[in-house]
Design a protein around this motif. Sequence first.
Motif, mmCIF file in Angstrom:
data_model
loop_
_atom_site.group_PDB
_atom_site.id
_atom_site.type_symbol
_atom_site.label_atom_id
_atom_site.label_comp_id
_atom_site.label_asym_id
_atom_site.label_seq_id
_atom_site.Cartn_x
_atom_site.Cartn_y
_atom_site.Cartn_z
ATOM 1 N N ALA A 225 0.811 -1.217 0.000
ATOM 2 C CA ALA A 225 0.000 0.000 0.000
ATOM 3 C C ALA A 225 0.845 1.269 0.000
ATOM 4 C CB ALA A 225 -0.937 -0.008 1.206
ATOM 5 N N SER A 226 2.088 1.173 0.436
ATOM 6 C CA SER A 226 2.923 2.370 0.534
ATOM 7 C C SER A 226 3.667 2.686 -0.759
ATOM 8 C CB SER A 226 3.920 2.216 1.686
ATOM 9 O OG SER A 226 4.824 1.163 1.399
ATOM 10 N N GLY A 227 3.433 1.936 -1.808
ATOM 11 C CA GLY A 227 4.101 2.172 -3.089
ATOM 12 C C GLY A 227 3.951 3.590 -3.620
ATOM 13 N N PRO A 228 2.733 4.128 -3.668
ATOM 14 C CA PRO A 228 2.596 5.514 -4.152
ATOM 15 C C PRO A 228 3.350 6.535 -3.294
ATOM 16 C CG PRO A 228 0.480 4.394 -4.216
ATOM 17 C CD PRO A 228 1.439 3.482 -3.489
ATOM 18 N N LEU A 229 3.387 6.315 -1.991
ATOM 19 C CA LEU A 229 4.135 7.220 -1.119
ATOM 20 C C LEU A 229 5.638 7.134 -1.420
ATOM 21 C CD1 LEU A 229 4.362 9.219 1.232
ATOM 22 C CD2 LEU A 229 4.410 7.238 2.778
ATOM 23 N N ALA A 230 6.143 5.934 -1.590
ATOM 24 C CA ALA A 230 7.559 5.761 -1.917
ATOM 25 C C ALA A 230 7.875 6.421 -3.261
ATOM 26 C CB ALA A 230 7.915 4.273 -1.957
ATOM 27 N N PHE A 231 6.987 6.270 -4.237
ATOM 28 C CA PHE A 231 7.179 6.905 -5.545
ATOM 29 C C PHE A 231 7.266 8.417 -5.389
ATOM 30 C CE2 PHE A 231 5.461 8.918 -9.370
ATOM 31 C CZ PHE A 231 6.301 8.380 -10.343
ATOM 32 N N PHE A 232 6.367 8.972 -4.595
ATOM 33 C CA PHE A 232 6.359 10.427 -4.376
ATOM 34 C C PHE A 232 7.643 10.881 -3.693
ATOM 35 C CE2 PHE A 232 5.428 14.053 -1.582
ATOM 36 C CZ PHE A 232 5.142 14.999 -2.556
ATOM 37 N N LEU A 233 8.069 10.155 -2.668
ATOM 38 C CA LEU A 233 9.271 10.561 -1.941
ATOM 39 C C LEU A 233 10.530 10.473 -2.812
ATOM 40 C CD1 LEU A 233 8.568 8.923 1.531
ATOM 41 C CD2 LEU A 233 8.411 11.360 0.926
ATOM 42 N N LEU A 234 10.580 9.487 -3.697
ATOM 43 C CA LEU A 234 11.753 9.312 -4.550
ATOM 44 C C LEU A 234 11.755 10.242 -5.758
ATOM 45 C CD1 LEU A 234 12.033 5.424 -4.471
ATOM 46 C CD2 LEU A 234 13.566 7.069 -3.382
ATOM 47 N N SER A 235 10.573 10.515 -6.306
ATOM 48 C CA SER A 235 10.513 11.297 -7.541
ATOM 49 C C SER A 235 10.057 12.739 -7.342
ATOM 50 C CB SER A 235 9.565 10.618 -8.536
ATOM 51 O OG SER A 235 8.220 10.758 -8.099
ATOM 52 N N GLY A 236 9.358 13.018 -6.241
ATOM 53 C CA GLY A 236 8.793 14.344 -6.034
ATOM 54 C C GLY A 236 7.505 14.570 -6.796
ATOM 55 N N ASN A 237 7.040 13.544 -7.499
ATOM 56 C CA ASN A 237 5.797 13.637 -8.274
ATOM 57 C C ASN A 237 4.765 12.677 -7.706
ATOM 58 O OD1 ASN A 237 6.945 15.407 -10.237
ATOM 59 N ND2 ASN A 237 7.940 13.637 -11.176
ATOM 60 N N ALA A 238 3.527 13.125 -7.657
ATOM 61 C CA ALA A 238 2.448 12.229 -7.234
ATOM 62 C C ALA A 238 2.151 11.248 -8.364
ATOM 63 C CB ALA A 238 1.197 13.033 -6.892
ATOM 64 N N ALA A 239 1.853 10.015 -8.009
ATOM 65 C CA ALA A 239 1.494 9.016 -9.015
ATOM 66 C C ALA A 239 0.203 9.445 -9.703
ATOM 67 C CB ALA A 239 1.314 7.658 -8.356
ATOM 68 N N GLN A 240 0.197 9.367 -11.034
ATOM 69 C CA GLN A 240 -0.994 9.724 -11.803
ATOM 70 C C GLN A 240 -1.871 8.490 -11.940
ATOM 71 O OE1 GLN A 240 -1.680 12.891 -12.827
ATOM 72 N NE2 GLN A 240 0.136 13.391 -11.623
ATOM 73 N N ILE A 241 -3.046 8.557 -11.378
ATOM 74 C CA ILE A 241 -3.962 7.423 -11.423
ATOM 75 C C ILE A 241 -5.239 7.878 -12.111
ATOM 76 C CG2 ILE A 241 -5.295 5.775 -10.059
ATOM 77 C CD1 ILE A 241 -3.152 6.130 -7.847
ATOM 78 N N SER A 242 -5.619 7.169 -13.156
ATOM 79 C CA SER A 242 -6.885 7.489 -13.818
ATOM 80 C C SER A 242 -7.870 6.374 -13.515
ATOM 81 C CB SER A 242 -6.694 7.640 -15.326
ATOM 82 O OG SER A 242 -6.285 6.422 -15.891
ATOM 83 N N GLN A 243 -9.093 6.737 -13.394
ATOM 84 C CA GLN A 243 -10.148 5.786 -13.062
ATOM 85 C C GLN A 243 -11.237 5.905 -14.130
ATOM 86 O OE1 GLN A 243 -11.456 5.955 -8.984
ATOM 87 N NE2 GLN A 243 -13.510 5.409 -9.590
ATOM 88 N N PRO A 244 -11.127 5.117 -15.211
ATOM 89 C CA PRO A 244 -12.065 5.263 -16.318
ATOM 90 C C PRO A 244 -13.430 4.611 -16.088
ATOM 91 C CG PRO A 244 -10.476 3.572 -16.833
ATOM 92 C CD PRO A 244 -10.083 4.147 -15.498
ATOM 93 N N VAL A 245 -13.652 4.063 -14.912
ATOM 94 C CA VAL A 245 -14.935 3.413 -14.612
ATOM 95 C C VAL A 245 -15.478 3.951 -13.292
ATOM 96 C CG1 VAL A 245 -14.391 1.301 -15.903
ATOM 97 C CG2 VAL A 245 -13.793 1.458 -13.502
ATOM 98 N N SER A 246 -16.738 3.664 -13.041
ATOM 99 C CA SER A 246 -17.381 4.153 -11.819
ATOM 100 C C SER A 246 -16.959 3.323 -10.602
ATOM 101 C CB SER A 246 -18.900 4.087 -11.968
ATOM 102 O OG SER A 246 -19.323 2.731 -11.977
ATOM 103 N N LEU A 247 -17.221 3.868 -9.427
ATOM 104 C CA LEU A 247 -16.927 3.146 -8.189
ATOM 105 C C LEU A 247 -17.724 1.838 -8.132
ATOM 106 C CD1 LEU A 247 -15.527 3.003 -5.460
ATOM 107 C CD2 LEU A 247 -17.401 4.341 -4.496
ATOM 108 N N ALA A 248 -18.961 1.848 -8.594
ATOM 109 C CA ALA A 248 -19.784 0.627 -8.604
ATOM 110 C C ALA A 248 -19.137 -0.454 -9.471
ATOM 111 C CB ALA A 248 -21.186 0.941 -9.111
ATOM 112 N N GLU A 249 -18.558 -0.057 -10.610
ATOM 113 C CA GLU A 249 -17.894 -1.028 -11.478
ATOM 114 C C GLU A 249 -16.628 -1.573 -10.832
ATOM 115 O OE1 GLU A 249 -18.917 0.320 -15.995
ATOM 116 O OE2 GLU A 249 -17.858 1.800 -14.748
ATOM 117 N N ILE A 250 -15.925 -0.737 -10.093
ATOM 118 C CA ILE A 250 -14.727 -1.198 -9.378
ATOM 119 C C ILE A 250 -15.111 -2.214 -8.311
ATOM 120 C CG2 ILE A 250 -12.891 -0.488 -7.787
ATOM 121 C CD1 ILE A 250 -12.736 2.123 -9.392
ATOM 122 N N VAL A 251 -16.176 -1.921 -7.553
ATOM 123 C CA VAL A 251 -16.644 -2.842 -6.511
ATOM 124 C C VAL A 251 -17.100 -4.158 -7.146
ATOM 125 C CG1 VAL A 251 -18.423 -3.216 -4.763
ATOM 126 C CG2 VAL A 251 -17.212 -1.025 -4.856
#
Length: 147
Positions: A65-91
């Motif tokens: 779960a800490s992968g995005p935090l490690a990416f941010f700390l190492l690169s200074g950039n927030a991970a870009q995450i796109s969510q092309p579907v609804s929350l209901a579809e993810i569930v």
Amino acid sequence: MAEPMTTDFTPWSALAGGALIGLAAVLMMGLHGRIMGATGILGGLLRLGNPQDWALRAAIVAGMASGPLAFFLLSGNAAQISQPVSLAEIVLGGLIVGIGVSYGGGCTSGHGVCGIARLSRRSLVATACFMAAAITTVFVVRHVVGA
């Protein structure tokens, strides 16, 4: 006609990610004599049992779960995450995957990475089924449904 779906596949990051997953699987087997199946680790974390076992599982899940935090700390950039579907579809997708994991006796990391490395026939069949389902799904979504 719908615009074709694009992906941001980068071979070098995929290779690095795969190497890290393989290293984690080897370390888990070498240091703890256990298979690195993510779903089994998470499932065992939800069952309160042996405190040492629970601590190991909690550390692994926290590391995942800490992968995005490690990416941010190492690169200074927030991970870009796109969510092309609804929350209901993810569930719904999560529930379908959970059912598949239950019937398949494990997840892609357990079967595909660890099981194949151990030449497990059951894992070879399970991974072939995962891949066939993934190929079929992509074909149907892109060429039949047209998304």
